[in-house]
Design a protein around this motif. Structure first.
Motif, mmCIF file in Angstrom:
data_model
loop_
_atom_site.group_PDB
_atom_site.id
_atom_site.type_symbol
_atom_site.label_atom_id
_atom_site.label_comp_id
_atom_site.label_asym_id
_atom_site.label_seq_id
_atom_site.Cartn_x
_atom_site.Cartn_y
_atom_site.Cartn_z
ATOM 1 N N TRP A 166 0.451 -9.885 0.585
ATOM 2 C CA TRP A 166 0.155 -9.760 -0.828
ATOM 3 C C TRP A 166 0.539 -11.106 -1.429
ATOM 4 O O TRP A 166 1.712 -11.426 -1.545
ATOM 5 N N ASP A 194 -5.534 -8.515 -0.129
ATOM 6 C CA ASP A 194 -4.758 -7.648 -1.026
ATOM 7 C C ASP A 194 -5.349 -7.718 -2.440
ATOM 8 O O ASP A 194 -6.351 -8.417 -2.674
ATOM 9 N N TRP A 268 -1.723 -1.118 -11.376
ATOM 10 C CA TRP A 268 -1.890 -2.590 -11.400
ATOM 11 C C TRP A 268 -2.708 -3.120 -12.585
ATOM 12 O O TRP A 268 -2.316 -4.085 -13.223
ATOM 13 N N TRP A 302 -8.323 -0.726 3.488
ATOM 14 C CA TRP A 302 -7.080 0.067 3.381
ATOM 15 C C TRP A 302 -7.038 0.664 1.988
ATOM 16 O O TRP A 302 -7.239 -0.033 0.995
ATOM 17 N N ASP A 304 -5.029 2.332 -0.969
ATOM 18 C CA ASP A 304 -3.624 2.237 -1.385
ATOM 19 C C ASP A 304 -3.354 2.976 -2.691
ATOM 20 O O ASP A 304 -4.273 3.372 -3.399
ATOM 21 N N ARG A 401 -2.405 4.724 2.692
ATOM 22 C CA ARG A 401 -0.943 4.776 2.560
ATOM 23 C C ARG A 401 -0.484 6.230 2.466
ATOM 24 O O ARG A 401 0.429 6.635 3.160
ATOM 25 N N ASP A 417 5.584 0.789 2.228
ATOM 26 C CA ASP A 417 6.331 -0.432 1.906
ATOM 27 C C ASP A 417 7.747 -0.382 2.480
ATOM 28 O O ASP A 417 8.681 0.112 1.842
ATOM 29 N N PHE A 450 7.917 -5.572 4.766
ATOM 30 C CA PHE A 450 7.128 -5.862 3.563
ATOM 31 C C PHE A 450 8.016 -6.468 2.463
ATOM 32 O O PHE A 450 7.829 -7.602 2.051
ATOM 33 N N HIS A 475 2.536 -7.886 7.523
ATOM 34 C CA HIS A 475 2.247 -7.813 6.076
ATOM 35 C C HIS A 475 3.541 -7.974 5.287
ATOM 36 O O HIS A 475 4.587 -7.485 5.699
HETATM 37 C C1 GLC Z 1 1.504 -1.585 -2.455
HETATM 38 C C2 GLC Z 1 1.125 -1.565 -0.986
HETATM 39 C C3 GLC Z 1 1.315 -2.936 -0.393
HETATM 40 C C4 GLC Z 1 0.475 -3.943 -1.164
HETATM 41 C C5 GLC Z 1 0.846 -3.902 -2.636
HETATM 42 C C6 GLC Z 1 -0.082 -4.765 -3.478
HETATM 43 O O1 GLC Z 1 2.850 -1.829 -2.616
HETATM 44 O O2 GLC Z 1 1.846 -0.607 -0.297
HETATM 45 O O3 GLC Z 1 0.966 -2.926 0.969
HETATM 46 O O4 GLC Z 1 0.678 -5.211 -0.659
HETATM 47 O O5 GLC Z 1 0.750 -2.591 -3.123
HETATM 48 O O6 GLC Z 1 -1.382 -4.321 -3.383
#
Ligand code: GLC
Length: 632
Positions: A166, A194, A268, A302, A304, A401, A417, A450, A475
């Protein structure tokens, strides 16, 4: 043999694929009082299971709560993680499996308050319980799989090494990873993209400034045998003019609040709506959105933030802000001070918010709280079912996840994570066996860790375990030490181990396919095959397939480790396809030296494994195969 017991009117979760006639007699083995199930544990009983969960292989001695949680700060005392896998095996005088098919929360006290008691509290009245009795633990797992369906098989390239972080923000960053791997002769099959590849964290968009031509990038990478794997998040940004948002609103594809309005939370991109993955139409719609990326040359994803993670809701944020305002005007004593410090953290992933929205499950409004554990499962199902239509001839890699038993049919999962902690390496080893019990074969943890800063020692030791797991992905989180192995002074050791992944691939891939085909486990605790007391209580060695035993190092600065051999085995020390030694050791205890520049593992008596000379990626694996082990 499976017995099914039905209580109330269970929600159809989709976990089970085989129909079984329910029993009318009292439930076997367990005492039921209200919604609490109890079992008197014998002194030597082991309780296996719970899939993705903290603590050891033997779950006895702690309490757990299966209620999916974005828990990036998990430690030994955490009780919930990203997935819920309500499957246990009690192994002792009696040996049986329990699977509780219930999509809400279940609390487990496995010899915590009273070491001789197991108590399971189902937080609801409607659920199915399956009791599985077979001749041993492994057969119980197989029977569960026959009930819940075959495990997902990833494309072969998904078994190659993956570099992720990330923090890769542009096409240049991605190209730099590929170039560094080439320059340093480190094999590579995929690079994850990411959240920064998106425009303002909007699903299915690409930031045109940072990635002006994704198609060319994907095709340049493909020419080097490298696959790009973008992330897709659960929340859809609220932004007028954004197609996914507009369509979702128009067609009622989002979860609703109690007033029938689209439910809003923040992740996010800030405010988002959550697709209602319990609606078939919404699944089909969301799944179809992967198509343009696939057409641009992407063949892996992936999924998430699909617990779903909630950073905050406006309602909770306001009430927390008000309370903080009130408290800050006071002379805060002990109680106010503790309340104050807890308030900010309480806004994220607050289970109270899961009561605030609803799904439309075939016309019936269902509170999210009651079906919470199905969200990630159905997001991944949406993707997987769409892939079959969009790309019927080419397998697409998908891992998630969050998960629930049944999702193992649709995709794999990474272990969430974790941190760059030695204890999380050990947890990764233990969790891998428990996840295999629940059907999740395609799995792996963030190698190197992570969160937090990794160390060179931890990275190489973690690689020495991940080299065996189906998903082998390095990662790390933004802001932590960069951990691409070519940035380390011990790159040579790391390269050796990554190269060995490709040497071992014929064996690993075959073992995976066999486990998937035969409803079996790829990784098992020693106690599944050996019944002596030592084997039953070994927590840091695993059996891989029917041929191999691994004993990974998970201690800082270690030069080796104590290994228990339940029977005669062959110790293999491997530096490369052409440089390895073997030694037969009889059953017993050994301190085995385990240097960082070789892979040390054991081949079981009379067995051998088929390996190859390696390659720079899975598409270019050497076809020179040879065997190591007990050769006749
Ligand atoms: C979450 C995911 C992680 C990723 C981050 C940003 O924490 O588990 O793998 O890097 O989000 O997308």
């Amino acid at each position: 043999m499976i017995r099914k017991y039905v209580f109330g009117k269970p929600f159809v979760t989709g976990a089970v694929v085989k129909s079984i006639k329910p029993e009318i007699e009292e439930i076997e083995f367990l005492k039921k009082s209200g919604n609490e199930l109890s079992f008197q544990l014998g002194r030597d009983d082991i309780v296996y299971g719970l899939g993705q969960m903290t603590r050891g292989i033997n779950k006895r001695g702690w309490h757990y709560s299966c209620y999916n949680l974005d828990n990036c700060n998990h430690q030994e005392d955490s009780v919930s993680l990203y997935g819920s896998h309500n499957f246990l095996i009690v192994s002792g005088k009696s040996c049986f499996g329990i699977f509780i098919d219930f999509p809400g929360r279940i609390d487990y006290d496995i010899g915590y308050k009273d070491s001789s008691q197991m108590k399971i509290a189902v937080c609801g009245d409607d659920y199915d319980i399956y009791i599985i009795t077979e001749k041993n633990e492994r057969e119980i797992v197989k029977e569960l799989r026959r009930l819940t369906g075959k495990s997902y098989v990833a494309p072969k390239w998904g078994f190659g090494y993956c570099q992720s972080r990330w923090g890769y923000k542009s096409e240049e960053d991605i190209r730099a990873v590929a170039e560094n791997h080439q320059k340093n002769d480190i094999p590579l099959d995929s690079i994850c993209m990411d959240i920064d590849y998106m425009e303002d964290y909007k699903d299915f968009t690409v930031d045109k400034n940072a990635f002006p031509d994704l198609k060319s990038l994907a095709s340049d990478m493909a020419a080097e045998g490298i696959h790009l794997v973008p992330i897709i998040d659960a929340g859809v940004k609220i932004e007028s003019g954004y197609e996914v948002y507009e369509e979702g609103v128009k067609n009622n594809y989002f979860c609703k609040d109690k007033n029938g309005k689209d439910f809003t939370a923040a992740v996010w991109p800030g405010k988002v709506h959550f697709p209602d993955f319990l609606q078939k139409e919404a699944r089909e719609w969301f799944g179809s959105k992967y198509k343009p990326l696939i057409e641009a040359g992407i063949d892996g994803f992936w999924n998430d933030m699909n617990e779903p993670a909630i950073f905050y809701t406006e309602k909770r944020l306001n009430s927390v802000m008000n309370r903080i305002g009130e408290l800050s005007e006071k002379n805060m004593g002990i109680n106010e001070y503790f309340e104050f410090t807890g308030l900010v953290n309480s806004i994220s992933h607050n289970s109270g918010d899961y009561e605030e929205f609803f799904h439309n499950a075939e016309g019936v409004a269902v509170s999210h709280k009651d079906v919470h554990n199905l969200y990630g499962f159905n997001m991944t199902r949406a993707a997987s079912e769409a892939f079959e239509k969009i790309s019927p001839d080419k397998k697409i890699l998908i891992y998630s996840r969050s998960s629930y038993i049944g999702m193992h049919r649709y995709g794999g999962m990474w272990q969430g994570d974790n941190r760059s902690w030695w204890s999380h390496l050990l947890m990764n080893i233990q969790m891998t066996a428990s996840l295999n019990m629940a059907g999740f074969l395609y799995t792996g943890a963030d190698t190197g860790g992570f969160g937090s800063d990794t160390t060179e020692d931890l990275m190489v030791r973690w690689l020495q375990f991940s080299v065996f797991t189906p998903l082998m992905r390095n990662h790390s989180a933004i802001g932590t030490r960069e951990q691409e192995v070519y940035k380390f002074s011990n790159m040579e050791d790391c390269r050796r181990i990554i190269k060995l992944r490709y040497v071992l691939l014929p064996y690993l891939y075959d073992t995976y396919l066999k486990a998937a085909e035969e409803d079996d486990m790829m990784f098992r605790p020693l106690g599944f095959d050996y019944h002596d007391e030592r084997s039953r209580h070994t927590e840091d060695q695993l059996l891989l397939g029917d041929e191999v035993m691994i004993a990974p190092v998970y201690v800082q600065n270690a030069v080796g480790k104590n290994v228990y051999l339940p029977e005669e085995m062959m110790l293999v020390r491997m530096k490369s396809a052409n440089e390895y030694t073997t030694e037969i050791l009889s059953a017993g205890d050994y301190f085995v030296k385990m240097p960082t520049d070789e892979l040390t593992f054991f081949i079981r008596k009379g067995k051998s494994i088929r390996v190859c000379e390696g390659g720079k990626n899975t598409a270019e694996l050497s076809d020179k195969l040879f065997r190591i082990g007990y050769l006749k």
